[in-house]
Scaffold this active site. Sequence first.
Site, PDB file in Angstrom:
ATOM      1  N   CYS A  10       0.829  -1.211   0.000  1.00 21.94           N
ATOM      2  CA  CYS A  10       0.000   0.000   0.000  1.00 21.94           C
ATOM      3  C   CYS A  10       0.861   1.257   0.000  1.00 21.94           C
ATOM      4  O   CYS A  10       0.497   2.269  -0.602  1.00 21.94           O
ATOM      5  CB  CYS A  10      -0.953  -0.006   1.189  1.00 21.94           C
ATOM      6  N   HIS A  38      -1.871   1.708   7.255  1.00 20.08           N
ATOM      7  CA  HIS A  38      -2.269   1.624   5.859  1.00 20.08           C
ATOM      8  C   HIS A  38      -2.068   2.984   5.214  1.00 20.08           C
ATOM      9  O   HIS A  38      -2.113   4.021   5.890  1.00 20.08           O
ATOM     10  CB  HIS A  38      -3.739   1.190   5.759  1.00 20.08           C
TER      11      HIS A  38
END
Length: 792
Positions: free
Chosen positions: A418, A743
């Site tokens: 990510c 994230h």
Amino acid sequence: MALHNPQYIFGDFSPDEFNQFFVTPRSSVELPPYSGTLCSIQAEDELPDGQEHQRIEFGVDEVIEPSEGLPPTPSYSISSTLNPQAPEFILGCTTSKKIPEAVEKDETYSSIDQYPASALALESNSNAEAETLENDSGAGGLGQRERKKKKKRPPGYYSYLKDGGEDSASPATLVNGHATSVGTSGEAVEDAEFMDVLPPVMPRTCDSPQNPVDFISGPVPDSPFPRTLGGDARTAGLCEGCHEADFEQPCLPADSLLRTAGTQPYVGTDTTENFAVANGKILESPGEDTAANGAELHTDEGADLDPAKPESQSPPAESALSASGAIPISQPAKSWASLFHDSKPSASSPMAYVETKCSPPVPSPLASEKQMEVKEGLVPVSEDPVAIKIAELLETVTLIHKPVSLQPRGLINKGNWCYINATLQALVACPPMYHLMKFIPLYSKVQRPCTSTPMIDSFVRLMNEFTNMPVPPKPRQALGDKIVRDIRPGAAFEPTYIYRLLTVIKSSLSEKGRQEDAEEYLGFILNGLHEEMLSLKKLLSPTHEKHSVSNGPRSDLIEDEELEDTGKGSEDEWEQVGPKNKTSITRQADFVQTPITGIFGGHIRSVVYQQSSKESATLQLFFTLQLDIQSDKIRTVQDALESLVARESVQGYTTKTKQEVEVSRRVTLEKLPPVLVLHLKRFVYEKTGGCQKLVKNIDYPVDLEISRELLSPGIKNKNFKCQRTYRLFAVVYHHGNSATGGHYTTDVFQIGLNGWLRIDDQTVKVINQYQVVKPPADRTAYLLYYRRVDLL
């Protein structure tokens, strides 16, 4: 004279069966201690009186050549047997307690099952068996007794008998679950004639198929036989004590001419389908399997089978194979089972000699793939023929800052990528970066198998994944006064070639256990592209002179008439006259311009002030401007910028005389880049070695103005306001409160929609500007991407 096809014996033998087959006077095999010599066979008419069995003897001095005086019967054939413990032969089978009289009286059998290699099988010549075969040939090839036991055989075991016709061999009775078949004498003559017209091909042994397959390591694809069992298998007719000593496969020397299935590497899935042995030659035909009559072989893995080679050079070994000639015809093969199906006899003399020679193993696909990877690896710039073309393009490139409307595409994340995906989306949304990579040609693997610029190649390929967005639909009115814009993103894809760069360039980011950081990865990309472009520049000017890079003419920064020789000077150091005629010694690194520095490169000046000494200034290149937000006073990006240029004291500084003096330092912006990337330093390292995340909210504007107080004294009055004003076009967020996880997502400005998109890996959706500058508490801005408004 009737010819009979061989009878094959598989499975374990009970003591009674063993006595019936191998111990009774009419059916026995006597194997004297192995002498390492060639074998011969005595005919029936040469047997002494009162001796009712054949005896296999081993010659000592020479190979016994085939004699025309020897009767053609009893006939023998060479076959291959599988392990009797193989599941396909023992599944659902019960050992036959009673054997037909025809078999007991006239047949001699031998089975070698150490590995799926060549076997020794004897053909029968009894009248009783011929009568049985004649009676059963029209009934599908099964004897009456064994037909009753057909349901106990494995499924599909007798399927190969269904294709028998006029040209196929007549089936015969079963012995311990395996059938024999009979051909005609005419067919044998045809096979012998067919042998003479075959072209010579590289010979091989009857131990292994033409394409050697490792049956020990695993099952062969497209083959009905599973992995064979060789651990406890024992050859019929041999004692347990001599089994391992006689049949254990030794390691062959490199010059050995013998090829066995156990020593050959796996090179394919095909094995020989149709072949025969006649007059010492191996025959292969597309439609039938033929076997020679009258030969029984022993194998010697170490025996020298090349007639041109002296006997003294033959390597020692254990199992012998007497051979002098073989002519296999290349034919696609299927499996070892084809050696047993529809066998037809062929006329030949009692002795068969098979010559074996080693052939270089065919390289496996994995080995060839590794070789391709080596050839397609990194090469120096001097060995890359395409590098000079790219260098010439970069030398003439003009950076384009015009926005381009691209159809958004998500990036598939199958791992912890990510932080990479978020950074890539921000770079795609950067117009000068997109135009630069589109300016460089995209070369295929065929056009450029070797590369010296893997980073450039990967990002050229990445930018070519995106195309211009179709004409967007008109905004539609939703409930209330909200305007809803539809977005049609392209298909998501996985940029594996980008992920692979971490291992190709051997970055520290690829180390296991490291925290994935989007800012660190951005630095990895920009520095990597910059270094590759520097190496390309050296192709055009190997003796590239060192030039000082500054914002403005050199004469504005340096007064040549006021330069002083301090004794410590160098080519990268000069004295600069500032406001109020104050001088300072300025040092800077060797800056060489590349298109990457032309987009993201800025300069900061760090000045050290010392009492009763000249100021010392250092110029440094930056791609991301590091902003410390740890102080409680810092709530906005402007606060962080002012804190960056604030003057700070340096404690504990001493001179050469070990006297403590007061020293201070100040950082200012010497050059502003076209694309300014601000790094909000949210991860703080503690004295104990731990790391914590600062989750405090930092306000950032869409339009950011760099005040004059942030600039160096020499350029304060040389930059207009439009050259100091930036507009936000991308934000990279970090989710979560942990510094060791979380994230990353990205918000980018889409010029085609004149609005913002939120991209979370492969998810793309439209958001409004308020959601960008006022994120929720669980997502904090980490990287801010700004563009100069005068370049929009």
